[in-house]
Design an enzyme around this catalytic site. Structure first.
Site, PDB file in Angstrom:
ATOM      1  N   GLY A  46       0.832  -1.194   0.000  1.00  0.00           N
ATOM      2  CA  GLY A  46       0.000   0.000   0.000  1.00  0.00           C
ATOM      3  C   GLY A  46       0.863   1.238   0.000  1.00  0.00           C
ATOM      4  O   GLY A  46       2.019   1.204   0.433  1.00  0.00           O
ATOM      5  N   GLN A  51       2.966   9.902   1.324  1.00  0.00           N
ATOM      6  CA  GLN A  51       4.308   9.310   1.391  1.00  0.00           C
ATOM      7  C   GLN A  51       5.203   9.721   0.234  1.00  0.00           C
ATOM      8  O   GLN A  51       6.414   9.584   0.308  1.00  0.00           O
ATOM      9  CB  GLN A  51       4.205   7.778   1.439  1.00  0.00           C
ATOM     10  CG  GLN A  51       3.604   7.262   2.724  1.00  0.00           C
ATOM     11  CD  GLN A  51       3.442   5.761   2.672  1.00  0.00           C
ATOM     12  OE1 GLN A  51       2.460   5.256   2.158  1.00  0.00           O
ATOM     13  NE2 GLN A  51       4.413   5.030   3.181  1.00  0.00           N
ATOM     14  N   CYS A  91       5.783  -0.363   7.067  1.00  0.00           N
ATOM     15  CA  CYS A  91       5.454   0.814   6.275  1.00  0.00           C
ATOM     16  C   CYS A  91       6.662   1.191   5.426  1.00  0.00           C
ATOM     17  O   CYS A  91       7.794   1.156   5.920  1.00  0.00           O
ATOM     18  CB  CYS A  91       5.103   1.968   7.215  1.00  0.00           C
ATOM     19  SG  CYS A  91       4.716   3.501   6.370  1.00  0.00           S
ATOM     20  N   LEU A  92       6.422   1.558   4.180  1.00  0.00           N
ATOM     21  CA  LEU A  92       7.533   1.929   3.297  1.00  0.00           C
ATOM     22  C   LEU A  92       8.230   3.195   3.775  1.00  0.00           C
ATOM     23  O   LEU A  92       9.357   3.462   3.387  1.00  0.00           O
ATOM     24  CB  LEU A  92       7.032   2.110   1.861  1.00  0.00           C
ATOM     25  CG  LEU A  92       6.521   0.826   1.196  1.00  0.00           C
ATOM     26  CD1 LEU A  92       5.988   1.113  -0.198  1.00  0.00           C
ATOM     27  CD2 LEU A  92       7.612  -0.227   1.132  1.00  0.00           C
ATOM     28  N   HIS A 133      -4.441   1.685   7.505  1.00  0.00           N
ATOM     29  CA  HIS A 133      -3.062   2.172   7.602  1.00  0.00           C
ATOM     30  C   HIS A 133      -2.814   3.295   6.588  1.00  0.00           C
ATOM     31  O   HIS A 133      -2.273   4.351   6.942  1.00  0.00           O
ATOM     32  CB  HIS A 133      -2.110   0.987   7.361  1.00  0.00           C
ATOM     33  CG  HIS A 133      -0.659   1.335   7.304  1.00  0.00           C
ATOM     34  ND1 HIS A 133       0.261   0.838   8.206  1.00  0.00           N
ATOM     35  CD2 HIS A 133       0.048   2.131   6.455  1.00  0.00           C
ATOM     36  CE1 HIS A 133       1.468   1.321   7.905  1.00  0.00           C
ATOM     37  NE2 HIS A 133       1.362   2.103   6.851  1.00  0.00           N
ATOM     38  N   GLU A 134      -3.240   3.072   5.341  1.00  0.00           N
ATOM     39  CA  GLU A 134      -2.998   4.087   4.302  1.00  0.00           C
ATOM     40  C   GLU A 134      -3.834   5.330   4.541  1.00  0.00           C
ATOM     41  O   GLU A 134      -3.375   6.451   4.326  1.00  0.00           O
ATOM     42  CB  GLU A 134      -3.272   3.509   2.910  1.00  0.00           C
ATOM     43  CG  GLU A 134      -2.415   2.311   2.518  1.00  0.00           C
ATOM     44  CD  GLU A 134      -0.924   2.500   2.750  1.00  0.00           C
ATOM     45  OE1 GLU A 134      -0.438   3.645   2.665  1.00  0.00           O
ATOM     46  OE2 GLU A 134      -0.244   1.505   3.030  1.00  0.00           O
ATOM     47  N   HIS A 137      -2.234   7.713   6.868  1.00  0.00           N
ATOM     48  CA  HIS A 137      -1.216   8.580   6.260  1.00  0.00           C
ATOM     49  C   HIS A 137      -1.841   9.884   5.772  1.00  0.00           C
ATOM     50  O   HIS A 137      -1.242  10.953   5.878  1.00  0.00           O
ATOM     51  CB  HIS A 137      -0.560   7.885   5.065  1.00  0.00           C
ATOM     52  CG  HIS A 137       0.531   6.919   5.426  1.00  0.00           C
ATOM     53  ND1 HIS A 137       1.663   7.312   6.105  1.00  0.00           N
ATOM     54  CD2 HIS A 137       0.676   5.590   5.191  1.00  0.00           C
ATOM     55  CE1 HIS A 137       2.456   6.244   6.268  1.00  0.00           C
ATOM     56  NE2 HIS A 137       1.876   5.189   5.739  1.00  0.00           N
TER      57      HIS A 137
HETATM   58 NI    NI Z   1       2.631   3.248   5.651  1.00  0.00          NI
END
Ligand code: NI
Length: 167
Positions: A46, A51, A91-92, A133-134, A137
């Site tokens: 995701g 991000q 998470c990226l 989660h996304e 962000h």
């Molecule tokens: Ni994330």
């Protein structure tokens, strides 16, 4: 298409609140394509526009192993949540860190698709986790902020050290 740069926690820009997309147009579709490519290349399941330093309410998710089930949510809103689950998340923007977070087990989301048309999706389990989660962000929240202050302080020190070592 292009691979975009992913902001790394604790970058302040990750705390920016994303604005609604006023009009889904070619620029939106191009951004989504690049976001998907960036997510697949990472690889991740995701990615939120936040991000990649674009502060618009857009998220992409693909939890398939074959990377062929891309889901795009523009201006996503949670209509209904139920249940609870504890799952390990990564998470990226916080590479190499995995922590358990408590989330709703079921979510019903309403969003716009790439044509600007509204749709509703009911998700459960891991997909529900990814969407929550996304969406976090987009409101400037990174999953590690669910951890205790002590854990967060330790985590920041660890990431700082790791970055120094990588130089
Ligand atoms: Ni994330």
């Amino acid at each position: 298409m292009a691979i975009l740069q992913i902001l790394q926690y604790p970058d302040e820009r990750l705390h920016t609140i994303a604005k609604k997309v006023a009009l889904v147009n070619d620029a939106t579709r191009k951004l989504v394509k690049n976001m998907a490519e960036t997510m697949y290349a990472a690889p991740g399941v995701g990615l939120a526009a936040t991000q990649v330093d674009v502060h618009e309410q857009i998220i992409v998710v693909d939890i398939s192993e074959e990377h062929n089930q891309l889901m795009v949510f523009i201006n996503p809103e949670i209509l209904k949540i139920s249940g609870e689950q504890d799952g390990e998340e990564g998470c990226l923007s916080v590479p190499g860190i995995y922590e358990t977070v408590r989330r709703a087990d079921n979510v019903t989301v309403q969003a716009l698709n790439l044509k600007g048309e509204p749709f509703t999706l009911e998700a459960e389990g891991f997909l529900a986790v990814c969407i929550q989660h996304e969406m976090d962000h987009l409101s400037g929240k990174v999953f590690v902020e669910y951890l205790s202050q002590l854990k967060q302080t330790r985590l920041r020190a660890k990431l700082k050290k790791r970055r120094r070592e990588a130089l």
